[in-house]
Design a protein around this motif. Structure first.
Motif, PDB file in Angstrom:
ATOM      1  N   ASP A   1       0.848  -1.193   0.000  1.00  0.00           N
ATOM      2  CA  ASP A   1       0.000   0.000   0.000  1.00  0.00           C
ATOM      3  C   ASP A   1       0.886   1.246   0.000  1.00  0.00           C
ATOM      4  N   ARG A   2       1.746   1.318  -1.000  1.00  0.00           N
ATOM      5  CA  ARG A   2       2.751   2.380  -1.046  1.00  0.00           C
ATOM      6  C   ARG A   2       2.117   3.760  -1.206  1.00  0.00           C
ATOM      7  N   GLY A   3       0.953   3.810  -1.874  1.00  0.00           N
ATOM      8  CA  GLY A   3       0.305   5.101  -2.066  1.00  0.00           C
ATOM      9  C   GLY A   3      -0.092   5.734  -0.744  1.00  0.00           C
ATOM     10  N   ARG A   4      -0.629   4.935   0.158  1.00  0.00           N
ATOM     11  CA  ARG A   4      -1.048   5.448   1.464  1.00  0.00           C
ATOM     12  C   ARG A   4       0.156   5.919   2.266  1.00  0.00           C
TER      13      ARG A   4
ATOM     14  N   ALA B   1       3.061   6.950   0.971  1.00  0.00           N
ATOM     15  CA  ALA B   1       3.596   8.146   0.323  1.00  0.00           C
ATOM     16  C   ALA B   1       2.797   9.388   0.710  1.00  0.00           C
ATOM     17  N   THR B   2       1.495   9.223   0.845  1.00  0.00           N
ATOM     18  CA  THR B   2       0.652  10.344   1.269  1.00  0.00           C
ATOM     19  C   THR B   2       1.047  10.823   2.656  1.00  0.00           C
ATOM     20  N   ARG B   3       1.366   9.895   3.549  1.00  0.00           N
ATOM     21  CA  ARG B   3       1.778  10.256   4.904  1.00  0.00           C
ATOM     22  C   ARG B   3       3.132  10.970   4.906  1.00  0.00           C
ATOM     23  N   LEU B   4       4.008  10.577   3.988  1.00  0.00           N
ATOM     24  CA  LEU B   4       5.314  11.247   3.912  1.00  0.00           C
ATOM     25  C   LEU B   4       5.182  12.666   3.365  1.00  0.00           C
ATOM     26  N   ALA B   5       4.264  12.864   2.448  1.00  0.00           N
ATOM     27  CA  ALA B   5       3.920  14.206   1.946  1.00  0.00           C
ATOM     28  C   ALA B   5       5.133  15.036   1.563  1.00  0.00           C
ATOM     29  N   GLY B   6       6.053  14.437   0.813  1.00  0.00           N
ATOM     30  CA  GLY B   6       7.197  15.166   0.311  1.00  0.00           C
ATOM     31  C   GLY B   6       8.341  15.336   1.278  1.00  0.00           C
TER      32      GLY B   6
ATOM     33  N   GLU C   1      -0.236  -0.489  18.320  1.00  0.00           N
ATOM     34  CA  GLU C   1      -0.374   0.920  17.999  1.00  0.00           C
ATOM     35  C   GLU C   1       0.207   1.253  16.626  1.00  0.00           C
ATOM     36  N   ALA C   2       0.787   0.252  15.939  1.00  0.00           N
ATOM     37  CA  ALA C   2       1.327   0.482  14.606  1.00  0.00           C
ATOM     38  C   ALA C   2       0.200   0.785  13.620  1.00  0.00           C
ATOM     39  N   GLU C   3       0.561   1.423  12.503  1.00  0.00           N
ATOM     40  CA  GLU C   3      -0.433   1.797  11.500  1.00  0.00           C
ATOM     41  C   GLU C   3      -0.258   1.061  10.178  1.00  0.00           C
TER      42      GLU C   3
END
Length: 272
Positions: free
Chosen positions: A16-19, A21-26, A252-254
Motif C-alpha cells: 500500500d505504497r500510495g497510502r 507516500a501520502t503520509r510522507l507528503a514530500g 499501535e502500529a499503522e
C-alpha cells in the motif's frame, strides 16, 4: 487515540505504497529499526541472529540516503558485531546506550546507579534458572533478559514464577517487559524505546518540517515507540498474520510487514 488493531487489520507498508507516500507528503523518512525479528528472523539462540549480506547492504544503501538508526533491546556492542556495520547510529539496551559514528558514545544516563541492581537481578536469575535446560540468562548494560524458547514446558513455568517473584520483591525498583519467549528485567524508570526515539529525534535534529520518523518493530517493547509516533510519524509492525506471537496482539502500529524479507524489500524502495 486507541490501537489500530492487530497485524491482520493493518495495510501493508510494502503493497500500500500510495497510502504511505501520502503520509510522507514530500518529507524525508528518518528510519528507526529494531534488530531481532526485523533485520533478522527470530532464532532459537540470540547469538545466532546474524544479519544477512543482502539486508546489510540494503541498510547501508538506505543510510546513505536518509537517517537510519537501530534501536534494540540488545547491548549496543552486540548489535554492532552482529550487523557488521560500524558507521550507523545504534541505540542499544532500549536506548540506554547510544552511539553515533560522528560523536561516539552519546553521554546520557536515564537510570543512574542501576548497575548494582542489574547485577543482583542477574545473579538471582542464574541461581534460580541456571540449571534449567534451554533457559538463557543474558545480562546487558541496563537490563537482564531471560530467554526460554528452548526450554521444556515445565521449565518455562519455572521461569515465569521466578520473574514474578522478582517483581513482587522489588516492585519499586524493577519492571518486567515480556517479549517473544523472553522476559526483560529493567530498572523502574521512565524510559523505553518510545522515549529513546524522541530523544534521538531531538539529538540529531530530525525536525517534523523535514523528516517523518518511521519505526519498524515486532515485539511488545516496540509498542512504546509506535505509541509516541502516532500523529507524528509512522509505526510499522513486522509479523506474519499467522504468527500467534504477533497476530493476536493489539498494536499501535499503522502499517505492517509480514517478515524480515518484506522489510528488506521495503527498505530497498524507501530511499529512492
Amino acid at each position: 487515540m486507541g490501537p489500530a488493531g492487530t497485524v491482520r487489520d493493518l495495510p501493508s507498508a510494502l503493497h500500500d505504497r500510495g497510502r504511505l507516500a501520502t503520509r510522507l507528503a514530500g518529507r524525508r523518512p528518518a528510519v528507526f529499526l529494531d534488530y531481532d525479528g526485523v533485520l533478522t528472523p527470530i532464532v532459537d539462540r540470540p547469538e545466532d541472529a546474524v544479519i544477512s549480506d543482502g539486508m546489510r547492504e540494503t541498510v547501508r544503501h538506505l543510510a546513505a540516503r536518509c537517517p537510519v538508526c537501530v534501536v534494540s533491546g540488545r547491548d549496543r556492542t552486540v548489535v554492532q558485531r552482529l550487523m557488521g556495520i560500524d558507521d550507523l547510529v545504534v541505540a542499544g539496551s532500549h536506548g540506554f546506550d547510544i552511539w553515533s559514528p560522528g560523536e561516539g558514545v552519546i553521554a546520557h544516563d536515564p537510570a543512574p546507579g542501576s548497575a548494582g541492581l542489574i547485577a543482583a537481578v542477574a545473579e538471582r536469575l542464574w541461581a534460580e534458572t541456571g540449571s534449567l535446560d534451554g533457559v538463557i540468562v543474558e545480562p546487558k548494560r541496563a537490563s537482564v533478559a531471560v530467554h526460554y524458547r528452548l526450554a521444556a514446558a515445565e521449565d518455562r513455568d519455572r521461569v515465569v514464577a521466578v520473574v514474578r517473584s522478582l517483581q513482587a520483591r522489588q516492585p519499586d525498583e524493577i519492571k518486567i517487559m515480556p517479549g517473544k519467549m523472553v522476559y526483560e528485567i529493567q530498572p523502574k524508570v521512565d524510559w523505553d524505546k518510545g522515549r529513546a526515539v524522541l530523544y534521538l529525534l531531538e539529538v540529531f535534529n530530525l525536525g517534523a518540517e523535514i523528516f517523518v520518523p518511521l519505526y519498524l518493530g515486532d515485539d511488545v517493547t516496540d509498542e512504546d515507540a509506535f505509541r509516541v509516533l502516532r500523529g507524528r510519524g509512522i509505526g510499522i509492525i513486522v509479523g506474519h498474520p499467522d504468527d500467534t506471537e504477533v497476530a493476536g496482539r493489539p498494536t499501535e502500529a499503522e502499517f505492517a510487514l509480514a517478515s524480515p524479507e518484506e522489510v528488506e524489500r521495503f527498505l530497498t524502495t524507501l530511499g529512492y
